[in-house]
Write a protein that holds these residues in place. Structure first.
Motif, PDB file in Angstrom:
ATOM      1  N   ALA A  12       0.837  -1.199   0.000  1.00  0.00           N
ATOM      2  CA  ALA A  12       0.000   0.000   0.000  1.00  0.00           C
ATOM      3  C   ALA A  12       0.872   1.250   0.000  1.00  0.00           C
ATOM      4  CB  ALA A  12      -0.937  -0.011   1.207  1.00  0.00           C
ATOM      5  N   CYS A  13       1.960   1.233   0.750  1.00  0.00           N
ATOM      6  CA  CYS A  13       2.871   2.379   0.780  1.00  0.00           C
ATOM      7  C   CYS A  13       3.515   2.590  -0.580  1.00  0.00           C
ATOM      8  CB  CYS A  13       3.977   2.173   1.812  1.00  0.00           C
ATOM      9  SG  CYS A  13       3.387   2.358   3.507  1.00  0.00           S
ATOM     10  N   LYS A  14       3.926   1.519  -1.224  1.00  0.00           N
ATOM     11  CA  LYS A  14       4.532   1.632  -2.546  1.00  0.00           C
ATOM     12  C   LYS A  14       3.533   2.209  -3.537  1.00  0.00           C
ATOM     13  CE  LYS A  14       8.444  -1.021  -3.361  1.00  0.00           C
ATOM     14  NZ  LYS A  14       9.223  -0.537  -4.358  1.00  0.00           N
ATOM     15  N   GLU A  15       2.286   1.782  -3.492  1.00  0.00           N
ATOM     16  CA  GLU A  15       1.269   2.270  -4.416  1.00  0.00           C
ATOM     17  C   GLU A  15       1.021   3.759  -4.221  1.00  0.00           C
ATOM     18  OE1 GLU A  15      -0.946   2.167  -7.628  1.00  0.00           O
ATOM     19  OE2 GLU A  15       0.076   0.412  -6.850  1.00  0.00           O
ATOM     20  N   GLU A  16       1.001   4.223  -2.954  1.00  0.00           N
ATOM     21  CA  GLU A  16       0.805   5.643  -2.684  1.00  0.00           C
ATOM     22  C   GLU A  16       1.951   6.459  -3.277  1.00  0.00           C
ATOM     23  OE1 GLU A  16       0.055   6.699   1.374  1.00  0.00           O
ATOM     24  OE2 GLU A  16      -1.317   5.019   1.612  1.00  0.00           O
ATOM     25  N   GLN A  17       3.172   5.980  -3.186  1.00  0.00           N
ATOM     26  CA  GLN A  17       4.309   6.710  -3.734  1.00  0.00           C
ATOM     27  C   GLN A  17       4.187   6.837  -5.244  1.00  0.00           C
ATOM     28  OE1 GLN A  17       7.635   4.479  -2.278  1.00  0.00           O
ATOM     29  NE2 GLN A  17       7.709   5.623  -0.356  1.00  0.00           N
ATOM     30  N   LYS A  18       3.760   5.803  -5.920  1.00  0.00           N
ATOM     31  CA  LYS A  18       3.594   5.867  -7.371  1.00  0.00           C
ATOM     32  C   LYS A  18       2.573   6.925  -7.737  1.00  0.00           C
ATOM     33  CE  LYS A  18       4.756   1.117  -8.574  1.00  0.00           C
ATOM     34  NZ  LYS A  18       4.228  -0.151  -9.064  1.00  0.00           N
ATOM     35  N   THR A  19       1.483   6.987  -7.019  1.00  0.00           N
ATOM     36  CA  THR A  19       0.440   7.965  -7.302  1.00  0.00           C
ATOM     37  C   THR A  19       0.982   9.376  -7.143  1.00  0.00           C
ATOM     38  OG1 THR A  19      -1.239   6.419  -6.555  1.00  0.00           O
ATOM     39  CG2 THR A  19      -1.870   8.728  -6.674  1.00  0.00           C
ATOM     40  N   GLU A  20       1.759   9.633  -6.104  1.00  0.00           N
ATOM     41  CA  GLU A  20       2.324  10.970  -5.892  1.00  0.00           C
ATOM     42  C   GLU A  20       3.246  11.370  -7.031  1.00  0.00           C
ATOM     43  OE1 GLU A  20       2.373  10.635  -1.064  1.00  0.00           O
ATOM     44  OE2 GLU A  20       4.073  11.542  -2.067  1.00  0.00           O
ATOM     45  N   VAL A  21       4.065  10.448  -7.507  1.00  0.00           N
ATOM     46  CA  VAL A  21       4.976  10.749  -8.602  1.00  0.00           C
ATOM     47  C   VAL A  21       4.186  11.105  -9.855  1.00  0.00           C
ATOM     48  CG1 VAL A  21       6.699   9.768 -10.151  1.00  0.00           C
ATOM     49  CG2 VAL A  21       6.868   9.380  -7.692  1.00  0.00           C
ATOM     50  N   VAL A  22       3.158  10.367 -10.156  1.00  0.00           N
ATOM     51  CA  VAL A  22       2.339  10.646 -11.332  1.00  0.00           C
ATOM     52  C   VAL A  22       1.689  12.013 -11.204  1.00  0.00           C
ATOM     53  CG1 VAL A  22       0.277   9.942 -12.601  1.00  0.00           C
ATOM     54  CG2 VAL A  22       1.937   8.226 -11.890  1.00  0.00           C
ATOM     55  N   GLU A  23       1.149  12.333 -10.026  1.00  0.00           N
ATOM     56  CA  GLU A  23       0.512  13.631  -9.835  1.00  0.00           C
ATOM     57  C   GLU A  23       1.528  14.752 -10.003  1.00  0.00           C
ATOM     58  OE1 GLU A  23      -1.389  13.541  -6.044  1.00  0.00           O
ATOM     59  OE2 GLU A  23      -2.906  12.112  -6.690  1.00  0.00           O
ATOM     60  N   THR A  24       2.725  14.591  -9.469  1.00  0.00           N
ATOM     61  CA  THR A  24       3.761  15.611  -9.599  1.00  0.00           C
ATOM     62  C   THR A  24       4.114  15.824 -11.064  1.00  0.00           C
ATOM     63  OG1 THR A  24       4.645  15.030  -7.451  1.00  0.00           O
ATOM     64  CG2 THR A  24       6.090  16.258  -8.909  1.00  0.00           C
ATOM     65  N   THR A  25       4.236  14.733 -11.816  1.00  0.00           N
ATOM     66  CA  THR A  25       4.567  14.833 -13.231  1.00  0.00           C
ATOM     67  C   THR A  25       3.485  15.595 -13.980  1.00  0.00           C
ATOM     68  OG1 THR A  25       5.767  12.761 -13.108  1.00  0.00           O
ATOM     69  CG2 THR A  25       5.139  13.499 -15.290  1.00  0.00           C
ATOM     70  N   GLU A  26       2.220  15.304 -13.693  1.00  0.00           N
ATOM     71  CA  GLU A  26       1.133  15.996 -14.373  1.00  0.00           C
ATOM     72  C   GLU A  26       1.122  17.476 -14.031  1.00  0.00           C
ATOM     73  OE1 GLU A  26      -2.491  13.944 -13.459  1.00  0.00           O
ATOM     74  OE2 GLU A  26      -1.851  12.136 -14.500  1.00  0.00           O
ATOM     75  N   GLU A  27       1.460  17.830 -12.785  1.00  0.00           N
ATOM     76  CA  GLU A  27       1.490  19.230 -12.377  1.00  0.00           C
ATOM     77  C   GLU A  27       2.579  19.996 -13.105  1.00  0.00           C
ATOM     78  OE1 GLU A  27      -0.030  18.487  -7.813  1.00  0.00           O
ATOM     79  OE2 GLU A  27       1.945  19.313  -8.167  1.00  0.00           O
ATOM     80  N   MET A  28       3.641  19.312 -13.511  1.00  0.00           N
ATOM     81  CA  MET A  28       4.765  19.970 -14.149  1.00  0.00           C
ATOM     82  C   MET A  28       4.553  20.174 -15.648  1.00  0.00           C
ATOM     83  SD  MET A  28       7.932  18.246 -12.111  1.00  0.00           S
ATOM     84  CE  MET A  28       9.151  19.154 -13.015  1.00  0.00           C
ATOM     85  N   ALA A  29       3.469  19.676 -16.216  1.00  0.00           N
ATOM     86  CA  ALA A  29       3.213  19.863 -17.631  1.00  0.00           C
ATOM     87  C   ALA A  29       3.090  21.361 -17.912  1.00  0.00           C
ATOM     88  CB  ALA A  29       1.940  19.132 -18.031  1.00  0.00           C
ATOM     89  N   LEU A  30       3.846  21.824 -18.902  1.00  0.00           N
ATOM     90  CA  LEU A  30       3.870  23.242 -19.224  1.00  0.00           C
ATOM     91  C   LEU A  30       3.282  23.484 -20.601  1.00  0.00           C
ATOM     92  CD1 LEU A  30       7.515  24.053 -18.056  1.00  0.00           C
ATOM     93  CD2 LEU A  30       5.409  24.551 -16.830  1.00  0.00           C
ATOM     94  N   ASN A  31       2.724  24.656 -20.788  1.00  0.00           N
ATOM     95  CA  ASN A  31       2.241  25.075 -22.093  1.00  0.00           C
ATOM     96  C   ASN A  31       3.189  26.123 -22.639  1.00  0.00           C
ATOM     97  OD1 ASN A  31      -0.141  23.488 -22.109  1.00  0.00           O
ATOM     98  ND2 ASN A  31      -1.105  24.962 -20.748  1.00  0.00           N
ATOM     99  N   TYR A  32       3.411  26.100 -23.947  1.00  0.00           N
ATOM    100  CA  TYR A  32       4.342  27.018 -24.581  1.00  0.00           C
ATOM    101  C   TYR A  32       3.667  27.751 -25.733  1.00  0.00           C
ATOM    102  CZ  TYR A  32       7.759  23.973 -22.320  1.00  0.00           C
ATOM    103  OH  TYR A  32       8.465  23.247 -21.407  1.00  0.00           O
TER     104      TYR A  32
END
Length: 168
Positions: free
Chosen positions: A16-36
């Motif tokens: 369960a802890c490992k799964e939560e970490q994966k979700t956080e990484v995915v959310e962080t990646t999506e937040e970093m998407a930039l528009n140009y």
């Protein structure tokens, strides 16, 4: 039996802890998407080096040297006459003077402080007094500041064929 349940509980907790970490990484990646917003030749943001790394390349170059490059940096200043040049911070106190290939496109005049990705040719240049004075005039400097320019200046330069402006 108690040991079996305890081991099963520990394994499930670990998963369960490992799964939560994966979700956080995915959310962080999506937040970093930039528009140009694109100017000049269409380019992609991939493989751009940081301004600080580009500063190291410039230090190793002599007048007349050039390299193909793509870099990301903050805009320090833009030509206030047309947007026909800009200066970018190299994160070491130095700046790079950016002109646009074949005078083919211009940048908005109000983008100081914003991040850009530029693609093209980096080179070291000696800029004559008259050209330095012209840039100072474009930048809105006073007559006294322009008259104070009396010597050529070794500059880090860049001829951009494409620019991506990070939209805020």
């Amino acid at each position: 039996m108690k040991n079996y349940i305890l081991v099963l509980f520990m394994v499930l907790s670990f998963m369960a802890c490992k799964e939560e970490q994966k979700t956080e990484v995915v959310e962080t990646t999506e937040e970093m998407a930039l528009n140009y917003k694109s100017f000049g030749k269409e380019i992609i943001a991939d493989d751009a080096i940081a301004a600080k790394s580009m500063a190291e390349h410039y230090k190793a170059m002599k007048v007349g040297d050039s390299i193909d490059s793509k870099m990301t940096a903050k805009v320090a200043e833009v030509c206030q006459a047309k947007g026909c040049w800009m200066k970018l911070d190299l994160d070491n106190g130095e700046q790079v003077m950016v002109k646009f290939k074949d005078y083919g496109f211009f940048m908005p005049k109000n983008i100081a402080g914003q991040e850009v990705i530029i693609n093209g040719k980096a080179y070291v240049n000696e800029v004559p007094v008259e050209e330095l004075r012209h840039y100072a005039e474009d930048a809105g400097k006073t007559a006294e500041e322009i008259a104070a320019i009396t010597e050529y200046k070794k500059t880090y330069s860049f001829e951009a064929d494409g620019v991506l402006l990070v939209e805020e």
